[in-house]
Design a protein around this motif. Structure first.
Motif, PDB file in Angstrom:
ATOM      1  N   HIS A  35      14.860   0.792  -6.227  1.00 50.51           N
ATOM      2  CA  HIS A  35      14.134  -0.166  -4.818  1.00 50.51           C
ATOM      3  C   HIS A  35      13.625  -1.020  -5.344  1.00 50.51           C
ATOM      4  O   HIS A  35      12.498  -0.604  -6.096  1.00 50.51           O
ATOM      5  N   VAL A  37       9.975  -1.837  -2.049  1.00 49.61           N
ATOM      6  CA  VAL A  37       9.053  -0.673  -1.318  1.00 49.61           C
ATOM      7  C   VAL A  37       7.737  -1.211  -1.442  1.00 49.61           C
ATOM      8  O   VAL A  37       7.209  -1.311  -2.540  1.00 49.61           O
ATOM      9  N   GLN A  39       3.852  -2.041   0.846  1.00 46.82           N
ATOM     10  CA  GLN A  39       3.045  -1.448   1.565  1.00 46.82           C
ATOM     11  C   GLN A  39       1.787  -2.443   2.333  1.00 46.82           C
ATOM     12  O   GLN A  39       0.912  -2.307   1.142  1.00 46.82           O
ATOM     13  N   LYS A  43      -1.562   0.295   6.188  1.00 42.74           N
ATOM     14  CA  LYS A  43      -0.209   1.054   7.058  1.00 42.74           C
ATOM     15  C   LYS A  43       0.650   1.271   6.195  1.00 42.74           C
ATOM     16  O   LYS A  43       0.250   2.100   4.833  1.00 42.74           O
ATOM     17  N   GLY A  44       1.676   1.407   6.819  1.00 47.17           N
ATOM     18  CA  GLY A  44       3.040   2.387   6.406  1.00 47.17           C
ATOM     19  C   GLY A  44       3.752   2.261   5.241  1.00 47.17           C
ATOM     20  O   GLY A  44       3.477   0.606   4.811  1.00 47.17           O
ATOM     21  N   LEU A  45       4.545   2.954   4.400  1.00 47.89           N
ATOM     22  CA  LEU A  45       5.888   2.134   3.828  1.00 47.89           C
ATOM     23  C   LEU A  45       6.565   1.622   4.535  1.00 47.89           C
ATOM     24  O   LEU A  45       6.890   1.913   5.650  1.00 47.89           O
ATOM     25  N   TRP A  47      10.899  -0.279   3.460  1.00 51.62           N
ATOM     26  CA  TRP A  47      11.715  -0.398   2.342  1.00 51.62           C
ATOM     27  C   TRP A  47      11.732  -1.886   2.207  1.00 51.62           C
ATOM     28  O   TRP A  47      12.174  -3.081   3.638  1.00 51.62           O
ATOM     29  N   TYR A  95       6.066  -1.702  -4.261  1.00 54.81           N
ATOM     30  CA  TYR A  95       6.560  -0.936  -5.378  1.00 54.81           C
ATOM     31  C   TYR A  95       7.820  -0.600  -6.078  1.00 54.81           C
ATOM     32  O   TYR A  95       8.252  -1.297  -5.075  1.00 54.81           O
ATOM     33  N   SER A 108      14.084   8.442  -3.492  1.00 56.91           N
ATOM     34  CA  SER A 108      13.414   8.362  -4.562  1.00 56.91           C
ATOM     35  C   SER A 108      12.738   9.104  -4.782  1.00 56.91           C
ATOM     36  O   SER A 108      12.322   9.790  -4.807  1.00 56.91           O
ATOM     37  N   TRP A 111       8.505   6.554  -8.248  1.00 54.19           N
ATOM     38  CA  TRP A 111       7.767   5.594  -7.920  1.00 54.19           C
ATOM     39  C   TRP A 111       7.138   4.694  -9.718  1.00 54.19           C
ATOM     40  O   TRP A 111       6.423   6.399  -9.823  1.00 54.19           O
ATOM     41  N   GLY A 112       6.499   3.729  -8.988  1.00 51.82           N
ATOM     42  CA  GLY A 112       6.090   2.715 -10.102  1.00 51.82           C
ATOM     43  C   GLY A 112       4.455   2.797  -8.988  1.00 51.82           C
ATOM     44  O   GLY A 112       4.783   3.352  -8.226  1.00 51.82           O
ATOM     45  N   GLN A 113       3.188   2.887  -9.781  1.00 48.54           N
ATOM     46  CA  GLN A 113       1.747   2.692  -9.188  1.00 48.54           C
ATOM     47  C   GLN A 113       1.756   1.911  -8.536  1.00 48.54           C
ATOM     48  O   GLN A 113       1.097   1.382  -7.505  1.00 48.54           O
TER      49      GLN A 113
END
Lengths: 121, 109
Positions: A35, A37, A39, A43-45, A47, A95, A108, A111-113
């Protein structure tokens, strides 16, 4: 251990393009859906897109449909996000995240940074 | 598209207290395919719970998930200082492949 490392972010003018990469290590990359994703600041996440383990299926959020393309090169353990016709509202940390299974219908677990994309004139 | 609503938006509690976070879906979540993530400032999200009630690897047992259908809950039995963060729910059973809730911030009272 599983590592996902994004790159390719930066400052870009509206209407221009950018390609993000995510290099995976410590896993059999070709076994998993992946995926993107994002941000936006404060704000929020949200997709963005998903690709099946073999690239056979891809899905996009309505907000990026027709402008963004997700792809992968399993021989290079790398996930991509080609972003065209960028808009100010695409400004966000992006991400990459591993789906816990081969398709996109999974949570998921890694996750990457993240990599920051800023769209500004 | 399934829309997820989280409440409250902010939860102000003290260390040692119990936190109860709610996630409500606009339609039934397929097979309880619901996850919870924790995110701290400047960090990537971390998976806490999947399939509504299964704890992810390495997650302390003070975190627990429950619920089915359209109503889900994340409970933190005794808040530790490192638990103050933003929590997101996510469904992954219905197209589009995944959707996130808007998040609940747990901050120090």
């Amino acid at each position: 251990q599983v590592q996902l490392v994004e790159s390719g972010g930066g400052v870009v003018q509206p209407g221009r393009a950018l390609r993000l990469s995510c290099v995976a290590s410590g896993l059999t990359f070709s076994n998993y859906g992946m995926h993107w994703v994002r941000q936006a600041p404060g704000k929020g996440l949200e997709w963005v897109a998903v690709i099946w383990y073999d690239g056979s299926n891809k899905y996009y959020a309505d907000s990026v449909q027709g402008r963004f393309t997700i792809s992968r090169d399993n021989s290079k353990n790398t996930l991509y996000l080609q972003m065209n016709s960028l808009r100010a509202e695409d400004t966000a940390v992006y991400y990459c995240a591993r789906a816990s299974g081969s398709s996109g219908w999974y949570y998921s677990d890694y996750w990457g940074q993240g990599t920051l994309v800023a769209v500004s004139s | 598209e399934i829309v997820l609503t989280q409440s409250p938006g902010t939860l102000s509690l003290s260390p040692g207290e119990r936190a109860t976070l709610s996630c409500r879906a606009s339609q039934s979540v397929t097979s309880s395919y619901l996850a919870w993530y924790q995110q701290k400032p400047g960090q990537a999200p971390r998976l806490l719970v999947y399939d509504a009630s299964s704890r992810a690897t390495g997650i302390p047992d003070r975190f627990s998930g429950s619920g089915s259908g359209t109503d889900f809950t994340l409970t933190i039995t005794r808040l530790e200082p490192e638990d103050f963060a933003v929590y997101y729910c996510q469904q992954y059973g219905t197209s589009p492949p995944v959707t996130f809730g808007p998040g609940t911030k747990v901050d120090i009272k």
